[in-house]
Design an enzyme around this catalytic site. Sequence first.
Site, PDB file in Angstrom:
ATOM      1  N   HIS A 209      11.572  46.513   6.375  1.00 21.68           N
ATOM      2  CA  HIS A 209      12.344  45.340   6.770  1.00 21.68           C
ATOM      3  C   HIS A 209      13.676  45.728   7.411  1.00 21.68           C
ATOM      4  O   HIS A 209      14.493  44.872   7.731  1.00 21.68           O
ATOM      5  CB  HIS A 209      12.582  44.475   5.522  1.00 21.68           C
ATOM      6  CG  HIS A 209      13.020  43.078   5.801  1.00 21.68           C
ATOM      7  ND1 HIS A 209      14.221  42.569   5.350  1.00 21.68           N
ATOM      8  CD2 HIS A 209      12.430  42.067   6.488  1.00 21.68           C
ATOM      9  CE1 HIS A 209      14.347  41.312   5.730  1.00 21.68           C
ATOM     10  NE2 HIS A 209      13.274  40.977   6.429  1.00 21.68           N
ATOM     11  N   LYS A 211      16.579  46.947  10.054  1.00 26.40           N
ATOM     12  CA  LYS A 211      16.916  46.782  11.465  1.00 26.40           C
ATOM     13  C   LYS A 211      18.017  47.786  11.768  1.00 26.40           C
ATOM     14  O   LYS A 211      19.157  47.621  11.325  1.00 26.40           O
ATOM     15  CB  LYS A 211      17.406  45.374  11.789  1.00 26.40           C
ATOM     16  CG  LYS A 211      16.362  44.270  11.560  1.00 26.40           C
ATOM     17  CD  LYS A 211      16.449  43.680  10.194  1.00 26.40           C
ATOM     18  CE  LYS A 211      15.459  42.532  10.028  1.00 26.40           C
ATOM     19  NZ  LYS A 211      15.342  42.110   8.621  1.00 26.40           N
ATOM     20  N   ASP A 216      23.150  58.166  19.997  1.00 26.55           N
ATOM     21  CA  ASP A 216      23.770  59.494  19.960  1.00 26.55           C
ATOM     22  C   ASP A 216      24.291  59.874  18.578  1.00 26.55           C
ATOM     23  O   ASP A 216      25.234  60.669  18.458  1.00 26.55           O
ATOM     24  CB  ASP A 216      24.906  59.584  20.988  1.00 26.55           C
ATOM     25  CG  ASP A 216      24.401  59.482  22.421  1.00 26.55           C
ATOM     26  OD1 ASP A 216      23.206  59.769  22.644  1.00 26.55           O
ATOM     27  OD2 ASP A 216      25.184  59.091  23.309  1.00 26.55           O
ATOM     28  N   HIS A 387      19.863  32.850   8.750  1.00 22.78           N
ATOM     29  CA  HIS A 387      19.096  34.018   8.340  1.00 22.78           C
ATOM     30  C   HIS A 387      19.978  35.167   7.854  1.00 22.78           C
ATOM     31  O   HIS A 387      19.481  36.235   7.505  1.00 22.78           O
ATOM     32  CB  HIS A 387      18.227  34.479   9.522  1.00 22.78           C
ATOM     33  CG  HIS A 387      17.208  35.507   9.185  1.00 22.78           C
ATOM     34  ND1 HIS A 387      17.309  36.817   9.593  1.00 22.78           N
ATOM     35  CD2 HIS A 387      16.046  35.432   8.473  1.00 22.78           C
ATOM     36  CE1 HIS A 387      16.268  37.506   9.166  1.00 22.78           C
ATOM     37  NE2 HIS A 387      15.479  36.688   8.483  1.00 22.78           N
ATOM     38  N   LYS A 389      22.365  37.778   5.749  1.00 24.63           N
ATOM     39  CA  LYS A 389      22.343  38.333   4.391  1.00 24.63           C
ATOM     40  C   LYS A 389      23.727  38.921   4.115  1.00 24.63           C
ATOM     41  O   LYS A 389      23.990  40.100   4.360  1.00 24.63           O
ATOM     42  CB  LYS A 389      21.278  39.418   4.256  1.00 24.63           C
ATOM     43  CG  LYS A 389      19.834  38.925   4.510  1.00 24.63           C
ATOM     44  CD  LYS A 389      19.406  39.230   5.894  1.00 24.63           C
ATOM     45  CE  LYS A 389      17.920  39.056   6.141  1.00 24.63           C
ATOM     46  NZ  LYS A 389      17.331  37.800   5.790  1.00 24.63           N
ATOM     47  N   ASP A 394      36.395  38.763  -3.449  1.00 22.53           N
ATOM     48  CA  ASP A 394      37.773  39.113  -3.818  1.00 22.53           C
ATOM     49  C   ASP A 394      38.609  39.702  -2.681  1.00 22.53           C
ATOM     50  O   ASP A 394      39.536  40.499  -2.934  1.00 22.53           O
ATOM     51  CB  ASP A 394      37.762  40.099  -4.996  1.00 22.53           C
ATOM     52  CG  ASP A 394      37.198  39.484  -6.263  1.00 22.53           C
ATOM     53  OD1 ASP A 394      37.100  38.238  -6.326  1.00 22.53           O
ATOM     54  OD2 ASP A 394      36.853  40.232  -7.184  1.00 22.53           O
TER      55      ASP A 394
END
Length: 469
Positions: A209, A211, A216, A387, A389, A394
């Site tokens: 999952h 990405k 370089d 979508h 995450k 704090d």
Amino acid sequence: MWTSIFIGIYVIIALSIVLSILLYGAKPTKSLAWLLAIFALPVGGIFLYLLLGRNRRRYKLIEHQKDLFSKLPKPNTEQINVFDGKYGKLMTLSYKNSHFPPTSGNDLKILKDGKSTFETIFCALEGATKRIHIQYYIFEDGDLATRLLNLFEQKIAHGVVVRLIYDGIGSFSLSKKYLKKLLEIGVEVYSFLPFKFGRYFYSLNFRNHRKIIVVDGAIAFTGGINVSDKYLKGQVGLGKWHDMHLRLIGPAATQLDQVFMTDWYLVSTKLLAAIEQPKSYAKQPVSNELVQIVAGGPDDDFPVLEQTYFSMINMAKGYIYITNPYIVPGQALIRALQTAALSGVDVRLLVSEKADNQVVSWSVHSYFELFLKAGIKIYLFPDGFLHSKIMVSDDAISSIGTANLDDRSFEQNYEVNAIMYHTQIAKQLKEDFLNDCKISNELAYDDFIKRPWSKKLKEGVGKVLSPLF
């Protein structure tokens, strides 16, 4: 006669699976669900278990994982000393799990939604001089894919090595025609655990999952955004996809490159070497605040990302804000969130009002009553599909990555998050969170408990099925 033989074979297989579940089951709830499925669905229950239910922590895909991690650079004295700070326990936990220490000297940039993200990504890709590493859970045909293909062809013509990993199930719709073009122009491309009978048939339920893009070895990207035109054009029924991504320049980018190289070894059995960062990148503005890459998957001994989220919630003193489309937590995270809220921490959840999977949405909503009763504030984002995450706490610590708050991300998927011990980034994400809450619909406990019985029934179905997701 043949019926007796068949029944005998079936009983032997069923008993061996039951024994395996009792000995090596990951969690009591899942073990019970699979036992019920095997007894209630003859043949079908066994088939589903072999396909989806095996405990991958028991049967690792990367057999020589320790040898790979032994090649990672060891933290220096200065890096080890920071483990004694405010978030020292979390840093130590993440280092022991993922083998990456927190690093300073990183330049970070928050990227919101598809347009700004891909503009920044293409800018970095166009500047590549040595190699491009790219992997995605969802890689779909479309304008973005075509633009990447053309850029890859140009860079390869100038001597740049391009390596691509796409998930065999998440990118199932990626056309053979496009893959053929990639190979023709010289892209080194592999599918992660493609669906096929044979070695990986039993690993269908374990997906990559992540990405990741690394240019370089020095400029990297990670977050929730996939290669799909729906991030630019929207999707019928859902509208525009909203998501968050992160650009990193510096040592943390090198760590993300190591995550890619570990996955590359899994798909190709080839070990890649790290490259030194070009001097031009050293001139970029950097920060002394820390970033730590946390990568986890079913090959690890412990649920790395679940432990990371659990620790961040428990360490919150003033607030903990969470944006995630799939909040289907286990008992540990439920207790952590409730305990934080009941002890006076401002706990808020921002969830998409629209869903790309209705059954999963029922499961997400099934936990709302427990949260609201404990004083947790819940906001439903109405504009398209959210979508992202994100977790921020704090004004001091935040996380951006690929992991959801569900068992699939914790137990079955290969995931990666960037943990940022970075005041400026935390404040930026907090401000963005609060702005999104202003346009969202806040749930009230008194109103929510009056929802129709039909919704409660759907939520019950979703919760019962959630251990099998």
